[in-house]
Design an enzyme around this catalytic site. Structure first.
Site, mmCIF file in Angstrom:
data_model
loop_
_atom_site.group_PDB
_atom_site.id
_atom_site.type_symbol
_atom_site.label_atom_id
_atom_site.label_comp_id
_atom_site.label_asym_id
_atom_site.label_seq_id
_atom_site.Cartn_x
_atom_site.Cartn_y
_atom_site.Cartn_z
ATOM 1 N N HIS A 196 -3.538 7.225 2.459
ATOM 2 C CA HIS A 196 -3.835 5.899 1.879
ATOM 3 C C HIS A 196 -5.251 5.435 2.324
ATOM 4 C CE1 HIS A 196 -3.947 1.781 0.955
ATOM 5 N NE2 HIS A 196 -3.906 1.247 2.080
ATOM 6 N N CYS A 233 0.773 -1.540 -0.088
ATOM 7 C CA CYS A 233 0.022 -0.029 0.059
ATOM 8 C C CYS A 233 0.890 1.297 0.093
ATOM 9 C CB CYS A 233 -0.851 -0.045 1.315
ATOM 10 S SG CYS A 233 -1.933 -1.353 1.121
ATOM 11 N N ASN A 241 -9.956 -0.170 -0.172
ATOM 12 C CA ASN A 241 -8.625 0.018 -0.360
ATOM 13 C C ASN A 241 -8.062 -0.605 -1.414
ATOM 14 O OD1 ASN A 241 -5.780 -0.508 0.323
ATOM 15 N ND2 ASN A 241 -6.240 -1.391 2.262
#
Length: 319
Positions: free
Chosen positions: A246, A113, A276
């Protein structure tokens, strides 16, 4: 001093959308449960014949158009991904071929990520060193193919997508990538991982996560890294126009804002609509911020991400 600046932004999300209510038909969950804990309302899922390189190339084309940059002017392509088309060749070289960027060299970066922040830092340094003038930095993921769709603790969180930026050489003192800070700590590798690997067992595996502990580390490390980059550049929270974290979980974004006393209206939030997307989440959020009229020329933004490894980092940029 040479400085790289963001010339254009592009994004791509697959057409197929899976809502929380649709997930509730296959796993024990509900729209209320997911939204309350994550803020996620839906996620985009790639078609079976759609590859990570396809999505990356689609986002890159839009970024090139936005930047008014010709494909022949690209000297470097970096794709941040955990879900490449194949073990090798790199996703970036496949994207290079799809885009016909004959004058570029290309490679992948894998920091889960945090991958896009890592890739931005690498491309920025290539430009500062004079090795290239223009770079494509792409985050692209098909997370749906490494999910256990019966594990409600993970399958509700992730989605597929891609985002890209074009970085170009710029000598203007008041714009561009001002600084980046990267960190990692492999002691936490067993908190967020996949059950497979090329050498480990020859399979891609599925995502496993100790959600509670990862959640706590995310808040702590994102907060600390934001303060670190502010201190490094003699800035205060109020000097920053936008915080692009993020997009993993809206509660993480809310709690970082609360801990650092950041006005919530300065937080860019797009996780609600795509979940996500790992390395794609920050460029997707940037694209949303620009298309919605939030992000404007000369705005100061902090990009901050954390991912498996752990890896984490921040980027300070004036648009």
């Amino acid at each position: 001093m040479k400085r790289s600046t963001i010339l254009g932004i592009g994004s791509y999300l697959p057409k197929k959308i899976v809502t929380n209510d649709e997930l509730a038909l296959t796993v024990e969950t509900s729209d209320e449960w997911i939204v309350k804990r994550t803020g996620i309302k839906q996620r985009h899922i790639a078609e079976n014949n759609e590859m990570t390189s396809d999505m990356a190339a689609n986002a890159a084309r839009l970024a090139l158009t936005d930047a008014c940059v010709h494909k022949d002017d690209i000297g470097l392509i970096i794709v941040a991904t955990t879900t490449p088309d194949r073990t090798f060749p790199s996703c970036a070289t496949i994207v290079q071929d799809k885009l016909e960027c004959k004058n570029a060299f290309a490679f992948d970066i894998q920091a889960v990520c945090s991958g896009f922040v890592y890739a931005i830092s690498i491309a920025d340094n290539f430009i500062k060193s004079g090795q290239v003038n223009t770079a494509l930095v792409i985050g692209a993921e098909i997370m749906s193919r490494i999910l256990d769709w019966q594990d409600r603790s993970t399958c509700v969180l992730f989605g597929d997508g891609a985002g890209a930026v074009v970085l170009g050489n710029n000598s203007e003192k008041d714009s561009g990538i001002i600084s980046t800070i990267l960190h990692s700590d492999g002691a936490f590798c067993d908190l967020l991982y996949t059950t497979g690997g090329t050498a480990y067992n020859g399979h891609a595996g599925t995502i496993c996560m100790n959600g509670t502990i990862v959640f706590e580390h995310a808040i702590e490390k994102l907060s600390a890294s934001i303060l670190e980059i502010l201190d490094q550049n003699d800035l205060e929270i109020n000097d920053v126009d936008w915080f692009v974290l993020h997009q993993a979980n809206i509660r993480i974004i809310e709690l970082v804002a609360r801990r650092l006393k950041i006005p919530y209206e300065k937080m860019v939030v797009s996780v609600n609509w795509h979940g996500n997307t790992s390395a794609a989440s920050i460029p997707l959020a940037l694209s949303y911020a620009k298309s919605s009229g939030k992000l404007k020329k000369h705005d100061i933004a902090i990009l901050a991400a954390i991912g498996g490894g752990f890896t984490w980092g921040t980027c300070l940029v004036r648009i």
